[in-house]
Design an enzyme around this catalytic site. Sequence first.
Site, PDB file in Angstrom:
ATOM      1  N   GLU B  53       1.100  -1.328   0.008  1.00 52.23           N
ATOM      2  CA  GLU B  53       0.099   0.115   0.035  1.00 52.23           C
ATOM      3  C   GLU B  53       0.835   1.167  -0.107  1.00 52.23           C
ATOM      4  O   GLU B  53       0.460   2.181  -0.729  1.00 52.23           O
ATOM      5  CB  GLU B  53      -1.038   0.056   1.091  1.00 52.23           C
ATOM      6  CG  GLU B  53      -2.131  -0.791   1.095  1.00 52.23           C
ATOM      7  CD  GLU B  53      -1.860  -2.244   1.457  1.00 52.23           C
ATOM      8  OE1 GLU B  53      -0.594  -2.405   1.968  1.00 52.23           O
ATOM      9  OE2 GLU B  53      -2.814  -2.952   1.592  1.00 52.23           O
ATOM     10  N   PHE B 115     -11.818  -7.371  13.704  1.00 53.50           N
ATOM     11  CA  PHE B 115     -10.751  -7.715  12.966  1.00 53.50           C
ATOM     12  C   PHE B 115     -10.498  -6.664  11.850  1.00 53.50           C
ATOM     13  O   PHE B 115     -11.199  -6.405  11.179  1.00 53.50           O
ATOM     14  CB  PHE B 115     -11.009  -9.134  12.408  1.00 53.50           C
ATOM     15  CG  PHE B 115      -9.959  -9.525  11.599  1.00 53.50           C
ATOM     16  CD1 PHE B 115      -8.527  -9.996  11.927  1.00 53.50           C
ATOM     17  CD2 PHE B 115     -10.038  -9.667  10.050  1.00 53.50           C
ATOM     18  CE1 PHE B 115      -7.874 -10.303  11.047  1.00 53.50           C
ATOM     19  CE2 PHE B 115      -9.074  -9.962   9.121  1.00 53.50           C
ATOM     20  CZ  PHE B 115      -7.934 -10.304   9.624  1.00 53.50           C
ATOM     21  N   GLN B 116      -9.112  -6.435  11.756  1.00 53.74           N
ATOM     22  CA  GLN B 116      -8.862  -5.093  10.821  1.00 53.74           C
ATOM     23  C   GLN B 116      -9.441  -3.789  11.069  1.00 53.74           C
ATOM     24  O   GLN B 116      -9.699  -3.211  10.071  1.00 53.74           O
ATOM     25  CB  GLN B 116      -8.803  -5.701   9.582  1.00 53.74           C
ATOM     26  CG  GLN B 116      -7.881  -6.773   9.355  1.00 53.74           C
ATOM     27  CD  GLN B 116      -7.518  -7.092   7.906  1.00 53.74           C
ATOM     28  OE1 GLN B 116      -8.291  -6.942   7.146  1.00 53.74           O
ATOM     29  NE2 GLN B 116      -6.329  -7.951   7.661  1.00 53.74           N
ATOM     30  N   LYS B 165     -17.962  -0.668   5.454  1.00 56.47           N
ATOM     31  CA  LYS B 165     -18.459  -1.905   4.602  1.00 56.47           C
ATOM     32  C   LYS B 165     -19.985  -1.952   4.268  1.00 56.47           C
ATOM     33  O   LYS B 165     -20.036  -2.170   2.978  1.00 56.47           O
ATOM     34  CB  LYS B 165     -17.805  -3.233   5.044  1.00 56.47           C
ATOM     35  CG  LYS B 165     -17.839  -4.180   3.723  1.00 56.47           C
ATOM     36  CD  LYS B 165     -17.328  -5.740   4.296  1.00 56.47           C
ATOM     37  CE  LYS B 165     -17.727  -6.407   2.916  1.00 56.47           C
ATOM     38  NZ  LYS B 165     -17.024  -7.648   3.273  1.00 56.47           N
ATOM     39  N   MET B 484      23.850  10.284   3.280  1.00 53.66           N
ATOM     40  CA  MET B 484      23.599  11.569   3.958  1.00 53.66           C
ATOM     41  C   MET B 484      23.853  11.532   5.358  1.00 53.66           C
ATOM     42  O   MET B 484      24.555  12.556   5.892  1.00 53.66           O
ATOM     43  CB  MET B 484      22.025  12.043   3.562  1.00 53.66           C
ATOM     44  CG  MET B 484      21.745  13.235   4.254  1.00 53.66           C
ATOM     45  SD  MET B 484      22.821  14.520   3.285  1.00 53.66           S
ATOM     46  CE  MET B 484      21.957  15.357   2.053  1.00 53.66           C
TER      47      MET B 484
END
Lengths: 186, 570
Positions: B53, B115-116, B165, B484
């Site tokens: 993602e 869940f999630q 959802k 760097m």
Amino acid sequence: MNTMKEVSRHTLSVLVENAAGVLSQVSRLFSRKGYNIESLAVGTTDDPEVSRITIEVLADEGSTEQIMNQLRKLFPVYSVQELLPDRSIRRELVLYKVKAEEPDIRNEIIQIANIFRASIIDVSLKSLTLALIGDETKADAMQKLLESFGILELVRTGMVALERGAYTIGDETKEKTEFNLGKNVM
Amino acid sequence: MKMKCSQVLMECLLEQGVDTVFGYPGGTILNIYDEFELHGYKDKIRHILTAHEQGASHAADGYARSTGKVGVCFATSGPGATNLTTGIATAYYDSSPVVFITCNVSENLIGKDSFQEVDITGISMPITKWQCLVRDPDQLADVIREAFAIARSGRPGPVLIDIVKNVTAAEVDFEPLPLSEHASHGRLGAMLRRASHDLKTPEPDHDDIDKLLDMIEKAKKPLVLVGGGVIRSRGAVPEFRKFFERLNAPVTSTIMGGGACPGNHPLFTGMIGMHGSHASNLAATQCDLLIAIGCRFSDRVALSPKHFAEKAKIVHIDIDRAEIDKNVKTDHHIIGDARRVLELLNEKLPAHDYPEWKEWVFSHKELDLPSVPGKLSPHEVLETITRLTQGDAIIATDVGQHQMWAAQYYHFSRPGQLITSGGFGTMGFGLGAAMGAKVGNPDKVVVHCTGDGSFRMNCNEMATEEHYNIPVITVIFNNQTLGMVRQWQNLIYGKRFSQTDLDRGPDFVKLADAYGIEGTRVSTQPEFEAALARAIESGRPYLIECAIDKDAMVHPMVPGGAKTDDFLLD
Ligand SMILES: Cc1ncc(C[n+]2csc(CCOP(=O)(O)OP(=O)(O)O)c2C)c(N)n1
Ligand SMILES: [Mg+2]
């Protein structure tokens, strides 16, 4: 940057969309700057879709200005105004539950309440509950007097404030048009 | 028209002219993904499935930065949503318009640590311009319209929409709405009506414009500082060019302003700040008028805010009022869209010249860049890229020395040509962003300049560029170190190289090969030139690993907090 570093009490009045999450968005900006909100009061306005948040914070001028700038950028924030002490009226409601087991003590407390124009809103055999409307000087003075009797509980609503006279938070200013640009839709 | 909200979302994307979405599916966002097949939306909207993602978030961002359009990114709830956060913040810090769409668990599961389930609207509050949890199916269409309007308007930025959802499965009545009415409709319309009486972008204050023109008349040593605001403001670059050429004064740029003034323009002094040029930083200390347009005086530019342009009157032109006096105290400001402010200035600005001032500014030259035969120097890599792409390529970078070298040595000449994480400094941004830029600009050569450290972070997206044949040319500046950070250790930390050595695998060429991508390792300029020519020719993703000296430095360097003429490294 050239900010005045003197910390003082600032009262901000904020009109916001009356929706979930808006209050936490607003208060987040204060915690991010490391300022503790001294007092906060929220309620709907004459328009049920709009809430008004009154926030009191101890901060220096520069940082207050910046927080106001950041607040104005939030989409659900409609207006932000600092209410200056000499141009606004500020009130809060304080409830004191005081120990009052003997009749003469009870009378003494009632006398104090009368002097402060507080009302007695609950009585039991062991306590009195008083309600006071005022600013923090009045509330603190009353608290000092009541402490000698024993305060069982104390609760404050947080300060609410309005500008004196006919001015409203919605009045147009150049500042305001400038801010519309930051977030508005072309 | 009755339809399910998942379809409403697709229709709303089409309404906005969206043709590409970067994303990754999962349980809660299934209804939306199903639309690509069920109603054939895959024929109208190209979905690019990334490896992660985060890659999708950077790709949508790179797409937005390089096209000026709004980027779109999908992810599922929970870990899908949290994987976006670095990408959201990266877009936010560089004012890039991206609409992130996530789904959350169904209403009956919200607030139960299901869940999630994650409060992604809460998490993204400090890193989005606006965020909204959609729980009411009837609101969805308006919220999507608002999201796009907000993302692209004013000072652009990312917006996150989280849809529960069950909403995606609910049926509603969908009515198309012309674009011009989106902002005045629904919740945003109600919000904006309450906030102001005028929905149009207000005109810059004409008195403010006149005051600046006055200040210009009095100035003897003006300096123009351009930032990303001029890049983001549509049509501002031609007006900007007219402005500084008529003013005929030196022009410097922040990293985000790269491309606003052509890199080889005789008035251009180069980048300003920590790794800015001598001419730019010295001009900032000596100028008597600093006209800053669309920048925010970050701590990498105004290294010491108190001493920044000490001798100058500072004028700040910006679209965002909250930027004024935030970091640097200014003497005058103009609030407005950069294009419009510049247009108004150009209407009245007479031609100027400052020969002595310019001569002084441009007398400060940079160190001669060393070229060691048989070795490859960073500037040679960039000069070769410039030459072989005729300066026309889009350059996407990661973060580190290679990023600064790219910003210094490639001459950018148009907005959207340098795609870099300036504000947030996100290592791992480059490959995703380069893919997004290539998808948005198929006819441009896109070169991804990266470091061995940065590339290792998100090199999984090689799978994506290979699968969709997105011909990004990845150039790894392999100095076998977090260069760097090593530079700071070299200069400030007594050469104690704590945890910065990258003396380890993988073999990048073999790795590319495993992903089905051709790669070459080079260690001299002629080898690099040949490899780059082959890469451009191939029309396929390509990887070139360049051996760079471990102790190569970014010159010059002014440390954080110092005055801009306090060079730690010349
Ligand atoms: C995600 C992330 N983690 C850490 C850093 C801190 N950091 C800045 S530059 C840098 C080194 C980058 O190394 P490399 O990609 O090899 O580039 P080089 O400087 O060597 O060109 C690091 C660790 C960062 N900017 N981003
Ligand atoms: Mg490296």
